[in-house]
Design a protein around this motif. Structure first.
Motif, PDB file in Angstrom:
ATOM      1  N   LEU A  86       0.822  -1.207   0.000  1.00 46.93           N
ATOM      2  CA  LEU A  86       0.000   0.000   0.000  1.00 46.93           C
ATOM      3  C   LEU A  86       0.856   1.257   0.000  1.00 46.93           C
ATOM      4  O   LEU A  86       0.432   2.302  -0.480  1.00 46.93           O
ATOM      5  CB  LEU A  86      -0.931   0.009   1.218  1.00 46.93           C
ATOM      6  N   GLY A  87       2.069   1.154   0.556  1.00 52.36           N
ATOM      7  CA  GLY A  87       2.976   2.300   0.599  1.00 52.36           C
ATOM      8  C   GLY A  87       2.512   3.363   1.580  1.00 52.36           C
ATOM      9  O   GLY A  87       1.446   3.280   2.176  1.00 52.36           O
ATOM     10  N   GLY A  88       3.336   4.345   1.767  1.00 57.68           N
ATOM     11  CA  GLY A  88       2.975   5.474   2.615  1.00 57.68           C
ATOM     12  C   GLY A  88       2.787   5.132   4.078  1.00 57.68           C
ATOM     13  O   GLY A  88       2.123   5.857   4.802  1.00 57.68           O
ATOM     14  N   GLY A  89       3.348   4.011   4.528  1.00 62.87           N
ATOM     15  CA  GLY A  89       3.242   3.665   5.939  1.00 62.87           C
ATOM     16  C   GLY A  89       1.835   3.352   6.390  1.00 62.87           C
ATOM     17  O   GLY A  89       1.398   3.802   7.460  1.00 62.87           O
ATOM     18  N   ALA A  90       1.100   2.587   5.606  1.00 66.71           N
ATOM     19  CA  ALA A  90      -0.265   2.211   6.000  1.00 66.71           C
ATOM     20  C   ALA A  90      -0.228   1.535   7.366  1.00 66.71           C
ATOM     21  O   ALA A  90       0.454   0.532   7.544  1.00 66.71           O
ATOM     22  CB  ALA A  90      -0.874   1.282   4.959  1.00 66.71           C
ATOM     23  N   PRO A  91      -0.937   2.081   8.357  1.00 67.56           N
ATOM     24  CA  PRO A  91      -0.913   1.494   9.700  1.00 67.56           C
ATOM     25  C   PRO A  91      -1.580   0.122   9.742  1.00 67.56           C
ATOM     26  O   PRO A  91      -2.546  -0.135   9.016  1.00 67.56           O
ATOM     27  CB  PRO A  91      -1.703   2.492  10.553  1.00 67.56           C
ATOM     28  N   VAL A  92      -1.049  -0.738  10.595  1.00 70.00           N
ATOM     29  CA  VAL A  92      -1.628  -2.050  10.855  1.00 70.00           C
ATOM     30  C   VAL A  92      -1.965  -2.108  12.341  1.00 70.00           C
ATOM     31  O   VAL A  92      -1.089  -1.957  13.188  1.00 70.00           O
ATOM     32  CB  VAL A  92      -0.654  -3.192  10.496  1.00 70.00           C
ATOM     33  N   LEU A  93      -3.228  -2.314  12.645  1.00 69.36           N
ATOM     34  CA  LEU A  93      -3.682  -2.431  14.025  1.00 69.36           C
ATOM     35  C   LEU A  93      -4.006  -3.895  14.294  1.00 69.36           C
ATOM     36  O   LEU A  93      -4.941  -4.447  13.710  1.00 69.36           O
ATOM     37  CB  LEU A  93      -4.910  -1.554  14.255  1.00 69.36           C
ATOM     38  N   GLY A  94      -3.211  -4.528  15.151  1.00 74.07           N
ATOM     39  CA  GLY A  94      -3.415  -5.929  15.487  1.00 74.07           C
ATOM     40  C   GLY A  94      -4.377  -6.079  16.650  1.00 74.07           C
ATOM     41  O   GLY A  94      -4.191  -5.463  17.699  1.00 74.07           O
ATOM     42  N   LEU A  95      -5.399  -6.907  16.464  1.00 72.35           N
ATOM     43  CA  LEU A  95      -6.398  -7.076  17.520  1.00 72.35           C
ATOM     44  C   LEU A  95      -5.854  -7.827  18.723  1.00 72.35           C
ATOM     45  O   LEU A  95      -6.452  -7.768  19.797  1.00 72.35           O
ATOM     46  CB  LEU A  95      -7.638  -7.778  16.961  1.00 72.35           C
ATOM     47  N   ASP A  96      -4.718  -8.517  18.590  1.00 73.80           N
ATOM     48  CA  ASP A  96      -4.117  -9.154  19.767  1.00 73.80           C
ATOM     49  C   ASP A  96      -3.633  -8.109  20.764  1.00 73.80           C
ATOM     50  O   ASP A  96      -3.428  -8.419  21.939  1.00 73.80           O
ATOM     51  CB  ASP A  96      -2.970 -10.079  19.359  1.00 73.80           C
ATOM     52  N   ASP A  97      -3.454  -6.869  20.310  1.00 79.15           N
ATOM     53  CA  ASP A  97      -3.111  -5.775  21.222  1.00 79.15           C
ATOM     54  C   ASP A  97      -4.349  -5.184  21.891  1.00 79.15           C
ATOM     55  O   ASP A  97      -4.237  -4.464  22.881  1.00 79.15           O
ATOM     56  CB  ASP A  97      -2.369  -4.663  20.477  1.00 79.15           C
ATOM     57  N   ILE A  98      -5.515  -5.473  21.341  1.00 82.38           N
ATOM     58  CA  ILE A  98      -6.770  -4.918  21.836  1.00 82.38           C
ATOM     59  C   ILE A  98      -7.444  -5.876  22.823  1.00 82.38           C
ATOM     60  O   ILE A  98      -7.930  -5.489  23.870  1.00 82.38           O
ATOM     61  CB  ILE A  98      -7.736  -4.640  20.660  1.00 82.38           C
ATOM     62  N   TRP A 107     -14.601  -7.072  23.134  1.00 82.85           N
ATOM     63  CA  TRP A 107     -13.850  -5.819  23.063  1.00 82.85           C
ATOM     64  C   TRP A 107     -14.425  -4.836  22.051  1.00 82.85           C
ATOM     65  O   TRP A 107     -13.879  -3.755  21.839  1.00 82.85           O
ATOM     66  CB  TRP A 107     -12.384  -6.089  22.718  1.00 82.85           C
ATOM     67  N   ALA A 108     -15.529  -5.165  21.407  1.00 85.68           N
ATOM     68  CA  ALA A 108     -16.046  -4.338  20.316  1.00 85.68           C
ATOM     69  C   ALA A 108     -16.417  -2.925  20.768  1.00 85.68           C
ATOM     70  O   ALA A 108     -16.140  -1.952  20.061  1.00 85.68           O
ATOM     71  CB  ALA A 108     -17.238  -5.013  19.652  1.00 85.68           C
ATOM     72  N   ALA A 109     -17.016  -2.784  21.941  1.00 81.62           N
ATOM     73  CA  ALA A 109     -17.419  -1.450  22.409  1.00 81.62           C
ATOM     74  C   ALA A 109     -16.186  -0.571  22.647  1.00 81.62           C
ATOM     75  O   ALA A 109     -16.175   0.612  22.281  1.00 81.62           O
ATOM     76  CB  ALA A 109     -18.248  -1.560  23.676  1.00 81.62           C
ATOM     77  N   ARG A 110     -15.142  -1.152  23.256  1.00 83.97           N
ATOM     78  CA  ARG A 110     -13.923  -0.377  23.495  1.00 83.97           C
ATOM     79  C   ARG A 110     -13.240  -0.018  22.173  1.00 83.97           C
ATOM     80  O   ARG A 110     -12.760   1.104  21.993  1.00 83.97           O
ATOM     81  CB  ARG A 110     -12.971  -1.170  24.402  1.00 83.97           C
ATOM     82  N   PHE A 111     -13.211  -0.952  21.232  1.00 77.42           N
ATOM     83  CA  PHE A 111     -12.615  -0.683  19.930  1.00 77.42           C
ATOM     84  C   PHE A 111     -13.364   0.451  19.224  1.00 77.42           C
ATOM     85  O   PHE A 111     -12.746   1.347  18.642  1.00 77.42           O
ATOM     86  CB  PHE A 111     -12.636  -1.956  19.068  1.00 77.42           C
ATOM     87  N   THR A 112     -14.682   0.421  19.305  1.00 77.82           N
ATOM     88  CA  THR A 112     -15.481   1.481  18.685  1.00 77.82           C
ATOM     89  C   THR A 112     -15.146   2.826  19.312  1.00 77.82           C
ATOM     90  O   THR A 112     -14.940   3.822  18.616  1.00 77.82           O
ATOM     91  CB  THR A 112     -16.983   1.174  18.835  1.00 77.82           C
ATOM     92  N   ARG A 113     -15.050   2.852  20.628  1.00 72.75           N
ATOM     93  CA  ARG A 113     -14.766   4.098  21.356  1.00 72.75           C
ATOM     94  C   ARG A 113     -13.353   4.619  21.059  1.00 72.75           C
ATOM     95  O   ARG A 113     -13.149   5.815  20.859  1.00 72.75           O
ATOM     96  CB  ARG A 113     -14.949   3.841  22.853  1.00 72.75           C
ATOM     97  N   GLU A 114     -12.367   3.706  21.028  1.00 72.48           N
ATOM     98  CA  GLU A 114     -10.964   4.134  20.920  1.00 72.48           C
ATOM     99  C   GLU A 114     -10.450   4.242  19.489  1.00 72.48           C
ATOM    100  O   GLU A 114      -9.438   4.900  19.255  1.00 72.48           O
ATOM    101  CB  GLU A 114     -10.074   3.153  21.696  1.00 72.48           C
ATOM    102  N   VAL A 115     -11.133   3.610  18.538  1.00 68.57           N
ATOM    103  CA  VAL A 115     -10.635   3.618  17.160  1.00 68.57           C
ATOM    104  C   VAL A 115     -11.674   4.162  16.186  1.00 68.57           C
ATOM    105  O   VAL A 115     -11.419   5.138  15.475  1.00 68.57           O
ATOM    106  CB  VAL A 115     -10.179   2.194  16.726  1.00 68.57           C
ATOM    107  N   VAL A 116     -12.842   3.556  16.147  1.00 68.14           N
ATOM    108  CA  VAL A 116     -13.842   3.932  15.145  1.00 68.14           C
ATOM    109  C   VAL A 116     -14.321   5.365  15.336  1.00 68.14           C
ATOM    110  O   VAL A 116     -14.372   6.143  14.380  1.00 68.14           O
ATOM    111  CB  VAL A 116     -15.028   2.940  15.166  1.00 68.14           C
ATOM    112  N   GLU A 117     -14.685   5.725  16.558  1.00 67.76           N
ATOM    113  CA  GLU A 117     -15.211   7.077  16.786  1.00 67.76           C
ATOM    114  C   GLU A 117     -14.201   8.165  16.433  1.00 67.76           C
ATOM    115  O   GLU A 117     -14.548   9.119  15.721  1.00 67.76           O
ATOM    116  CB  GLU A 117     -15.720   7.219  18.215  1.00 67.76           C
TER     117      GLU A 117
END
Length: 195
Positions: free
Chosen positions: A45-57, A66-76
């Motif tokens: 993808l180039g340009g340093g596309a971030p990768v967020l691993g769910l094992d960290d979440i 963990w879906a509610a926390r993920f929504t609050r901390e990432v999606v929102e």
């Protein structure tokens, strides 16, 4: 033909799905190769596309809740064009720490079991499924993690099976990804393949 280059170009061309971000979910059974694939796709993808691993979440107490926390901390934050600041779980110390700042890049990859879950799908521009059966994936994961994680895997396998029986991702995948000797093969997802 380089399927990763073709896939990367197609992902970059998608309309944003979460604020200015094209969130791409990479799901599959534990041990199916999601992390390695995500790193290689990020390079393509180039340009340093971030990768967020769910094992960290996820955590010991929240393997799949963990879906509610993920929504609050990432999606929102992404939906508002802001940086995400997800807490990162320390599996050894069994506690959360401040995580990395993830900028709302044009494409952000979310990889991990559950990346295509029902609660996240509305925010995904695409869902990719690593096409490797559960038993084969789990054997690979156990070999990778060694005997020190034996007890964890004994708990993980039934929890993952239960998760996918209640909230399957594969039927909703836009593409199936298979590892082949030359790299990766990207096939139409179940819905597209049936059309």
């Amino acid at each position: 033909m380089n399927d990763l280059a073709t896939l990367a170009a197609a992902l970059r061309a998608l309309p944003p799905s979460c604020g200015p971000v094209r969130l791409i979910g990479i799901d599959g059974h534990a041990g199916s190769g999601k992390s390695t694939f995500a790193r290689r796709l990020a390079v393509e993808l180039g340009g340093g596309a971030p990768v967020l691993g769910l094992d960290d979440i996820r955590s010991h107490a929240e393997l799949f809740d963990w879906a509610a926390r993920f929504t609050r901390e990432v999606v929102e934050p992404f939906s508002q064009g802001r940086s995400a600041h997800p807490a990162t779980y320390d599996w050894n110390e069994r506690r959360y720490r401040p995580g990395p700042v993830i900028e709302p890049a044009p494409v952000v990859l979310i990889e991990g079991v559950g990346a295509g879950r029902r609660a996240l799908r509305p925010w995904l521009a695409r869902l990719l499924w690593m096409e490797l059966p559960a038993g084969q994936s789990w054997r690979r994961g156990r070999e990778r993690d060694g005997v020190v994680q034996h007890d964890f895997w004994d708990q993980w396998e039934p929890a993952e099976a239960r998760h996918f029986s209640e909230d399957p991702s594969r039927p909703f995948a836009d593409a199936l990804v298979r590892q082949v000797p030359e790299g990766y093969e990207v096939l139409p997802g179940p819905e597209l393949g049936a059309a």
